[in-house]
Design a protein around this motif. Sequence first.
Motif, PDB file in Angstrom:
ATOM      1  N   ARG A   1       0.815  -1.204   0.000  1.00  0.00           N
ATOM      2  CA  ARG A   1       0.000   0.000   0.000  1.00  0.00           C
ATOM      3  C   ARG A   1       0.859   1.270   0.000  1.00  0.00           C
ATOM      4  N   LEU A   2       2.077   1.150   0.605  1.00  0.00           N
ATOM      5  CA  LEU A   2       2.957   2.317   0.719  1.00  0.00           C
ATOM      6  C   LEU A   2       3.229   2.972  -0.640  1.00  0.00           C
ATOM      7  N   PHE A   3       3.358   2.137  -1.685  1.00  0.00           N
ATOM      8  CA  PHE A   3       3.609   2.689  -3.016  1.00  0.00           C
ATOM      9  C   PHE A   3       2.525   3.708  -3.378  1.00  0.00           C
ATOM     10  N   LEU A   4       1.272   3.375  -3.045  1.00  0.00           N
ATOM     11  CA  LEU A   4       0.166   4.269  -3.372  1.00  0.00           C
ATOM     12  C   LEU A   4       0.092   5.445  -2.392  1.00  0.00           C
ATOM     13  N   ASP A   5       0.445   5.174  -1.114  1.00  0.00           N
ATOM     14  CA  ASP A   5       0.394   6.254  -0.125  1.00  0.00           C
ATOM     15  C   ASP A   5       1.356   7.379  -0.459  1.00  0.00           C
ATOM     16  N   LEU A   6       2.394   7.059  -1.200  1.00  0.00           N
ATOM     17  CA  LEU A   6       3.395   8.070  -1.537  1.00  0.00           C
ATOM     18  C   LEU A   6       2.937   8.967  -2.689  1.00  0.00           C
ATOM     19  N   ILE A   7       1.870   8.548  -3.368  1.00  0.00           N
ATOM     20  CA  ILE A   7       1.463   9.280  -4.572  1.00  0.00           C
ATOM     21  C   ILE A   7       1.196  10.768  -4.305  1.00  0.00           C
ATOM     22  N   PRO A   8       0.512  11.128  -3.209  1.00  0.00           N
ATOM     23  CA  PRO A   8       0.298  12.566  -2.979  1.00  0.00           C
ATOM     24  C   PRO A   8       1.603  13.327  -2.784  1.00  0.00           C
ATOM     25  N   ARG A   9       2.681  12.607  -2.438  1.00  0.00           N
ATOM     26  CA  ARG A   9       3.943  13.297  -2.169  1.00  0.00           C
ATOM     27  C   ARG A   9       4.880  13.277  -3.382  1.00  0.00           C
ATOM     28  N   MET A  10       4.380  12.850  -4.508  1.00  0.00           N
ATOM     29  CA  MET A  10       5.237  12.801  -5.693  1.00  0.00           C
ATOM     30  C   MET A  10       5.606  14.207  -6.147  1.00  0.00           C
ATOM     31  N   ARG A  11       6.840  14.367  -6.627  1.00  0.00           N
ATOM     32  CA  ARG A  11       7.259  15.671  -7.129  1.00  0.00           C
ATOM     33  C   ARG A  11       7.849  15.497  -8.526  1.00  0.00           C
ATOM     34  N   VAL A  12       7.588  16.472  -9.382  1.00  0.00           N
ATOM     35  CA  VAL A  12       8.102  16.414 -10.752  1.00  0.00           C
ATOM     36  C   VAL A  12       9.570  16.816 -10.750  1.00  0.00           C
ATOM     37  N   ALA A  13      10.405  16.012 -11.384  1.00  0.00           N
ATOM     38  CA  ALA A  13      11.832  16.325 -11.466  1.00  0.00           C
ATOM     39  C   ALA A  13      12.119  17.079 -12.754  1.00  0.00           C
ATOM     40  N   GLN A  14      12.969  18.106 -12.637  1.00  0.00           N
ATOM     41  CA  GLN A  14      13.346  18.875 -13.823  1.00  0.00           C
ATOM     42  C   GLN A  14      14.702  18.407 -14.336  1.00  0.00           C
ATOM     43  N   ASN A  15      14.790  18.176 -15.628  1.00  0.00           N
ATOM     44  CA  ASN A  15      16.057  17.775 -16.233  1.00  0.00           C
ATOM     45  C   ASN A  15      16.397  18.696 -17.378  1.00  0.00           C
ATOM     46  N   PRO A  16      17.644  19.177 -17.436  1.00  0.00           N
ATOM     47  CA  PRO A  16      18.039  19.899 -18.651  1.00  0.00           C
ATOM     48  C   PRO A  16      18.022  18.930 -19.821  1.00  0.00           C
ATOM     49  N   PRO A  17      17.669  19.368 -21.031  1.00  0.00           N
ATOM     50  CA  PRO A  17      17.637  18.459 -22.171  1.00  0.00           C
ATOM     51  C   PRO A  17      18.997  17.799 -22.366  1.00  0.00           C
ATOM     52  N   GLY A  18      18.975  16.538 -22.745  1.00  0.00           N
ATOM     53  CA  GLY A  18      20.225  15.824 -22.957  1.00  0.00           C
ATOM     54  C   GLY A  18      20.700  15.166 -21.690  1.00  0.00           C
ATOM     55  N   GLN A  19      21.653  14.268 -21.849  1.00  0.00           N
ATOM     56  CA  GLN A  19      22.105  13.493 -20.697  1.00  0.00           C
ATOM     57  C   GLN A  19      23.426  13.982 -20.142  1.00  0.00           C
ATOM     58  N   GLN A  20      23.857  15.164 -20.617  1.00  0.00           N
ATOM     59  CA  GLN A  20      25.202  15.568 -20.255  1.00  0.00           C
ATOM     60  C   GLN A  20      25.335  15.950 -18.790  1.00  0.00           C
ATOM     61  N   PHE A  21      24.318  16.598 -18.245  1.00  0.00           N
ATOM     62  CA  PHE A  21      24.425  16.975 -16.835  1.00  0.00           C
ATOM     63  C   PHE A  21      24.532  15.744 -15.954  1.00  0.00           C
ATOM     64  N   ASN A  22      23.664  14.759 -16.193  1.00  0.00           N
ATOM     65  CA  ASN A  22      23.718  13.539 -15.402  1.00  0.00           C
ATOM     66  C   ASN A  22      25.077  12.879 -15.500  1.00  0.00           C
ATOM     67  N   ARG A  23      25.653  12.952 -16.694  1.00  0.00           N
ATOM     68  CA  ARG A  23      26.953  12.321 -16.909  1.00  0.00           C
ATOM     69  C   ARG A  23      28.019  13.022 -16.064  1.00  0.00           C
ATOM     70  N   ILE A  24      28.024  14.349 -16.102  1.00  0.00           N
ATOM     71  CA  ILE A  24      29.006  15.110 -15.334  1.00  0.00           C
ATOM     72  C   ILE A  24      28.808  14.846 -13.845  1.00  0.00           C
ATOM     73  N   LEU A  25      27.538  14.867 -13.424  1.00  0.00           N
ATOM     74  CA  LEU A  25      27.209  14.616 -12.018  1.00  0.00           C
ATOM     75  C   LEU A  25      27.756  13.265 -11.578  1.00  0.00           C
ATOM     76  N   ASP A  26      27.491  12.261 -12.380  1.00  0.00           N
ATOM     77  CA  ASP A  26      27.905  10.910 -12.051  1.00  0.00           C
ATOM     78  C   ASP A  26      29.418  10.807 -11.965  1.00  0.00           C
ATOM     79  N   GLU A  27      30.091  11.398 -12.948  1.00  0.00           N
ATOM     80  CA  GLU A  27      31.550  11.297 -13.001  1.00  0.00           C
ATOM     81  C   GLU A  27      32.202  11.987 -11.815  1.00  0.00           C
ATOM     82  N   GLU A  28      31.765  13.210 -11.526  1.00  0.00           N
ATOM     83  CA  GLU A  28      32.448  13.987 -10.492  1.00  0.00           C
ATOM     84  C   GLU A  28      32.095  13.488  -9.091  1.00  0.00           C
ATOM     85  N   LEU A  29      30.812  13.127  -8.872  1.00  0.00           N
ATOM     86  CA  LEU A  29      30.453  12.649  -7.536  1.00  0.00           C
ATOM     87  C   LEU A  29      31.029  11.265  -7.260  1.00  0.00           C
TER      88      LEU A  29
END
Lengths: 788, 307
Positions: free
Chosen positions: A389-417
Amino acid sequence: MAKAVRFLLALAAALLVVWSFIDVGARVVRSWRADRRAVTLTILHWGTPEENAIVQRLVDRFEQAHPDIRIEDIHANNYDPKLKTMFAAGTPPDLFYMPSDSLPEFASMNLLMNLSPLIEQEQAAGQAQWLSDFYPMLLDVFRYDGRAVGRGSLYGLPKDFTTMVMYVNLDLFERAGVPVPYEGWTWQEYEAAMRRITALSDPTDRTGPIYGGVIQTYPQMLRQLIWSWGGEFFGGDGADFRDVRLGDPHAQAALDLIYRTRFIDRNVYNITGVGKDPGEMFETGKIGCIGPLGRWVVPRYRSIRSFRWDIVPVPHREGLESPSAIATVAWSISRQTKHPREAYELLKFLCGPEGQVMSTKLGLAIPSLKSVAESDAFLSPGETPANNRLFLDLIPRMRVAQNPPGQQFNRILDEELAQSLRLGLVDNKTAAQRVAGRWLAELDSPLRQREFPRLSWPRVGQISGAVVLVVVMLAAWRLSRQKLGRLGRKEERIGWLFISPWIIGFAALTLGPMVVSLVLAFTQWTAMTPLEEARFVGLANFRHLFREDPTFVQSLKVTVYYVVLAVPLGQAAALAIAMLMAQKVRGIAVFRTVYFIPSIITGVVLATLWLSMFNSDYGLLNYVLRPICELFGARPPDWFGRDGQIWAVPALVIMSLWGVGGGMIIYLAALKGVPASLYEAARMDGAGRWRQFLNVTLPMISPLVFFNLVMGIIGSFQVFTQAYVMTSGGPGNATLFYVLNLYRQAFEFHHMGYASAMAWVLFVILVALTALVVRSSRRWVYYEGLKA
Amino acid sequence: MTQVQTPTRAPARATAAAGAAPLLRRRRLAGRDPSPLQQLIVYALLCAGAVGMIVPFIWMVSNSLKTDAEARLVPPTLLPTQPLWSNYPEALQMMGFGRALANTVVITFCCVVGQVISSSLVGFGFARFRFRGREAMFLLMLSTMMLPGQVTMIPVFILFRSLGWIDTFWPLIVPAWVASPFFAFMFRQFFAQVPEELIEAARIDGASNWSIYWRMMLPLSSPVIAIVAIYTFMGTWNDFMGPLIYLNSPDHYTLALALNSFNGQYGVQHVNLLMAASVVTALPCIVLFFAAQKYFVESVAMTGMKG
């Protein structure tokens, strides 16, 4: 006997070939006869065989209901390149899976059909009730207004989704006397629990210690963790992509917790890079708590018999209600579809209740329709996890994630962190600064900032035509100065005739494409848009490459490291084994086979196999090395983990040595070809084994050594698959091979022009190196009978 | 015409040594048959290497006979507690084996034939004919080997698409018929080593260029043919990127593509089945080597290359 066996094998092979041709031929004939229905829709998706079967069943149902529509169902597990190549070729599928984080990328390139007008039409006609059954937030995730996700036009219908939870081992919690935090827990409580569970470890246990937990830190999950502390990746509600907020106190607190539990308290297991599936670790019962994760592991964990498990919320900062991230995939329609109406009908059907009920039974995700999610089909009472049930209970707390177009930011984030969170080499402040620095440099690059003019392809055609003409005329002029006799001219004609297959292939499959890619090296082009969209940037690609791209230097270093190790070692090993094989001892045929077989195994299988071999905990290799290393008071390397900066490349070299059989066979053939009389003569002159090797063997096989050396250098410079499948460049770019870097630029970031520039730099390097080897070869390669 | 007269290639010193026959005989015995100690060392070295070579392979086969849970066990078991042979039919059924096998065989067969013919033609042309621009062309061919495949991938794709060849076998077969520089280079290296006297003799007997190629050079080059054939076979059999890009409908899938269907969205779901399918896919390559290895190694000695 052996002859009979070989005859039977040859017969079987011949029969197999004949049968195959008949089988394929029959299918070709059948497809000719197949009816050509008016409308054909192509759909592209990925999935397990079970998921594909569900899509197939849905497609069949749809075709029955719409006899005039034919659907071509394509599933590809190497999804991203497949989809992008289809776009690049101008033949995109009509419908395809669209993960929510890719939406800004595809929508900003104007590749997706806007669904909003169609829906408004339906609403005006009062027929859009079906839409209200979707969780509204999930629809928002697929809205995009050109700047941010969450508002604007709708570009896809979610097929399913998941919220994020932590999976806990109830037995370990009970043994440690930690209450299961069904009502939520703070990060402090989390750390305390981790400590107590880790204390359960028994040092004498040969199967290894118990860890309190595993924290998932790939970009999507990292964002969930930072959210649970009240931080964000970016300012401006996460949508101001110039304002990187990783250095803020909340984000830093999240990162510090990971660092502390992994490297200082060591209560949380540090999955260093590759070869270790954290999901598998949990299944062994040695992990108290793993997350954040979505619902997709549930089917797998349902087969756990050795302990009880359940799900609990992600921990949060004291006094904060943690939002939940959403992982979701939609069906989207390509803007270029020729049948928008039919595609829209199919879209609604694929996301409709029928399909959702079917896939809900697989259990990999939550249905995106409220009516299905709230039914027993999803809640499945009596089945694990009890707290479903927890999966559904979390639905009101869902938040939209913003991503810059392209995968480059994620790549840099992953590499440096990775430098701080995985390897512990730098602190989080520094890592955060580096992420921001590299990302801003990327945003400020002239390639992104300036508006470049479109490339005029007719002009390119004229120029390259003129260049080819000049080159041909120059060549003809030079050649015409060499005079030939009548016989010579005849020989020349025949010579050209013999090499004509290559000339044809060269012109069509190499030269033409090379010209195109050379032109592209001076452009900016995404490969997803038509060639006419390419913009001329002059030398900007090369300037960026040499001045502003740290990965260029890194990937060159990694590649040279590999080449310097792999080529000499590989050749020496192949030759040494071949020399041993050439000895007259019994049973050599068996050895020959044993040494050759490994070189047959390639690709995904090879990678999967060696990942488990190199695993630093239970891998076979370290299992053998550990006692040996302990003799010297050392420990075996954590190949792709903490010791990755040094040992990751050698690990790949070891893997390449496993395939030494191919080279060995060639050398073996060459060694057999060395005339015995030469050795006899050398022995007569009193040469020992070593001298015989130096003065007879080596010169006689030198053409092959030369050949293998050239091919070895070229092949090693182009190493790609191993790194792509096994490490995807990690840890911390320690295996970022040049071609992997190039591939990433081309197919992940869509910098096709930039990637072409990189390819041409590599090409020049290789030509220079080979010229060097060829030049030197005149001194050490010995040919018999070569016409000068 | 197949059995070419053995040319004298050994330096004159060897012939001079023939006079000292008894000495040579003794020497040869000492040199050719290794002493028991040497044999022991050779065996020890070979065995040590063989263990390293075979263990990962055994690991793969053993995993293919385990249950999914046992294949993920820590610490691992080297052999399955109870071999689960049913993994094999299940894996084959799951990947649509028969259809994929037929497709793969057809593609591979066409590629092997095409590669041997076209590469040997080109290699012969480069090795045995003097023509203006040969060196430049040869260097050009060599340099194309260094071109990363990724460079030409998209333009070539656009080309094949404009020919309407997407979702057919043509893009996979046709490139094998225009000679790969790698194999043409290999043939050229081999043909360059064939003594000029052989060809002169054939010419004097009135052989045309074509029959020198077809009747003399090709049979002579059987070791290279074997190598080219086997390498092409394995390359085509295991090729993943090509079929991935050009083949769309599952009806046209090759084994390598079908194999990938075990890789789900969330990683490999059935390691044991993947391994079983991998073993079956690799089997033809292994059988091919078993069957051909004798010919593979001995053919060198049969073909006028012997001293």
